[in-house]
Design a protein around this motif. Structure first.
Motif, short mmCIF file in Angstrom:
data_model
loop_
_atom_site.label_atom_id
_atom_site.label_comp_id
_atom_site.label_asym_id
_atom_site.label_seq_id
_atom_site.Cartn_x
_atom_site.Cartn_y
_atom_site.Cartn_z
N THR A 102 0.91 -1.29 -0.03
CA THR A 102 -0.18 0.09 0.17
C THR A 102 0.95 1.18 -0.04
OG1 THR A 102 -1.44 -1.03 1.14
CG2 THR A 102 -1.87 1.25 1.39
N ILE A 137 -3.40 0.40 -3.48
CA ILE A 137 -2.73 -0.70 -3.41
C ILE A 137 -2.03 -1.20 -4.68
CG2 ILE A 137 -3.42 -3.27 -3.27
CD1 ILE A 137 -5.67 -2.73 -1.62
N LYS A 164 -7.66 -4.44 -7.90
CA LYS A 164 -7.50 -4.59 -6.57
C LYS A 164 -7.58 -3.16 -5.88
CE LYS A 164 -5.54 -8.16 -4.92
NZ LYS A 164 -4.66 -9.13 -4.55
N ASP A 165 -7.23 -2.39 -6.13
CA ASP A 165 -7.44 -0.89 -5.61
C ASP A 165 -8.54 -0.54 -5.63
OD1 ASP A 165 -6.30 1.43 -4.15
OD2 ASP A 165 -5.99 2.38 -6.06
N HIS A 169 -11.06 -2.37 -3.26
CA HIS A 169 -10.75 -1.92 -1.90
C HIS A 169 -11.18 -0.38 -1.50
CE1 HIS A 169 -8.48 -0.90 1.81
NE2 HIS A 169 -7.97 0.28 1.13
N ARG A 170 -11.16 0.27 -2.62
CA ARG A 170 -11.93 1.65 -2.37
C ARG A 170 -13.31 1.77 -2.35
NH1 ARG A 170 -8.56 5.41 -2.03
NH2 ARG A 170 -6.31 5.13 -2.62
N GLN A 190 -15.01 -0.72 -1.17
CA GLN A 190 -15.43 -1.25 0.12
C GLN A 190 -15.15 -0.10 1.26
OE1 GLN A 190 -16.74 -4.20 1.11
NE2 GLN A 190 -16.95 -3.36 3.04
N GLU A 191 -14.28 0.67 0.96
CA GLU A 191 -14.21 1.98 2.07
C GLU A 191 -15.40 2.85 1.88
OE1 GLU A 191 -10.29 3.93 1.27
OE2 GLU A 191 -9.46 2.56 2.70
#
Length: 206
Positions: free
Chosen positions: A53, A58, A67-68, A71-72, A74-75
């Motif tokens: 990170t 990511i 993948k990034d 991840h974002r 989900q945030e």
């Protein structure tokens, strides 16, 4: 910077001027000839990882940013859920809720999007998330059979893909406006040497 250049700097005459926090440093190698050779700093080995990170983004060996993006998303889902009382209350008008959504939620999944390689699946995930949030804010139920395009019109908000394109053009204009040669121009004009063999690329082995 390639792995060999890093090794050369760490082992060169200027080794004493380099100060690295080994616990915070990670290395990720891509097509590196010295894959089995460890990088040592201050007498300690730097961890060689498959992903890391950097500035809350990511970076993995596959590249592209899929993948990034996940991840974002989900945030921003977590942030949207924490504000569910704001979206559900009737004391705040819809227009104000939309403005809050644009200011608090929309920028989160677009951080660093200038360098993403967005696929159709990524585009679908981003737009689906935006439409689900707008349906919740505007209290539109699935029984009403309103299309996502109409939902975006009611929310007076552009497609996320448009936001990505706008940020990319702004970033490109910033790069082209810089004076002199630098790493940005090298990255924009770089082309791989040689030609790829015919056929489908081989998948990496675990």
């Amino acid at each position: 910077m390639t792995c060999m250049k890093i090794l050369g700097k760490l082992r060169g005459s200027n080794q004493q001027s380099i100060r690295l926090n080994v616990r915070k440093c990670k290395t990720r190698r891509t097509e590196c000839a010295s894959r089995g050779e460890k990088i040592v700093a201050n007498g300690e080995e730097v961890d060689d990882v498959e992903e890391f990170t950097y500035l809350r983004a990511i970076v993995d060996k596959e590249g592209g940013g899929s993948k990034d993006i996940m991840h974002r998303l989900q945030e921003v889902r977590d942030a949207f859920q924490r504000l569910r009382r704001v979206w559900a209350t009737r004391e705040i008008g819809r227009r104000t809720k939309i403005r809050l959504f644009k200011a608090l939620a929309c920028p989160v999944p677009l951080y660093g999007c200038e360098t993403w390689k967005i696929t159709k699946n990524n585009d679908r995930e981003l737009n689906s998330f935006q439409c689900r949030c707008l349906r919740w804010i505007l209290q539109i139920r699935w029984q009403q059979r309103i299309t996502n395009k109409r939902v975006a019109e009611l929310g007076e908000i552009n497609n996320i893909r448009c936001g990505v394109r706008r940020r990319r053009w702004e970033w490109l204009g910033y790069i082209l406006g810089r004076e002199g040669k630098n790493d940005y121009f090298t990255a924009l004009g770089w082309t791989p040497e040689g030609r790829r063999a015919r056929g489908r690329a081989k998948l990496p082995r675990d």
